[in-house]
Design a protein around this motif. Structure first.
Motif, short mmCIF file in Angstrom:
data_model
loop_
_atom_site.label_atom_id
_atom_site.label_comp_id
_atom_site.label_asym_id
_atom_site.label_seq_id
_atom_site.Cartn_x
_atom_site.Cartn_y
_atom_site.Cartn_z
N LYS A 289 -14.87 0.63 -16.29
CA LYS A 289 -15.53 0.22 -17.60
C LYS A 289 -14.57 0.73 -18.73
N ARG B 36 -19.71 1.54 -2.91
CA ARG B 36 -20.66 2.51 -3.56
C ARG B 36 -20.21 4.25 -3.08
N THR C 72 -24.24 7.98 -9.70
CA THR C 72 -24.47 7.25 -11.08
C THR C 72 -24.06 8.54 -12.13
N ASN D 276 -19.56 6.28 -17.10
CA ASN D 276 -19.29 6.61 -15.84
C ASN D 276 -18.15 5.92 -15.11
#
Ligand code: UDP
Length: 143
Positions: free
Chosen positions: A11, A87, A93, A114
């Motif tokens: 991100k 994951r 999260t 995050n």
């Protein structure tokens, strides 16, 4: 165990912090192979479409704003049990709840920013991969 593919996004916060390589190293150490990759600065429409399932959530507008705040690095990772493995190494999260040594624990500042996205099921992975890549852009790792 089945060889799977999953969609990963580094991100804008992590790209801005210049840790693409450090995060790729985590993928490689976990046995996940990059089979497609593209850097992009998403439009509002692209980011909103990607997070369509969250459109009614209170954080949707801020999430889209964050996702278009800078470039992202989008990749398809391949490996045994790739969805769950990815994951696991991403962590929870909320980085405050993420296990030590996970990507979010080490590189993320908050639940809003995050560091990484990862598909949460094989079914969603197929949808998310096709959202960003054509089938011909995936390069199976045969060697
Ligand atoms: N998110 C947020 N606030 C929240 C919950 C989620 O900003 O209270 C954002 C966060 O960036 C998260 C994304 O929305 O990564 C998608 O949420 P999801 O529950 O699917 O978490 P993930 O699968 O990314 O761990």
């Amino acid at each position: 165990m089945a060889v799977e593919r999953t969609l990963s996004i580094i991100k804008p916060d992590a790209v801005g912090n210049n840790v693409i390589g450090q995060i790729y190293t985590r993928f490689e150490a976990a046995g996940l192979k990059v089979v497609a990759a593209r850097m992009a600065h998403l439009t509002e429409k692209e980011a909103g479409g990607f997070y369509e399932v969250h459109r009614a959530r209170p954080f949707f507008k801020d999430l889209v704003g964050f996702m278009i705040s800078g470039p992202v690095m989008i990749q398809v990772l391949e490996g045994e049990n790739a969805v769950a493995k990815h994951r696991d190494i991403m962590g929870a999260t909320d980085p405050k709840k993420a296990a030590p040594g996970t990507i979010r624990a080490d590189f993320a500042a908050s639940i809003d920013e995050n560091a990484v996205h990862g598909s949460d099921s094989a079914e969603n992975a197929a949808v998310e991969i096709s959202y960003f890549f054509r089938a011909t852009e995936l390069c199976p790792r045969t060697r």
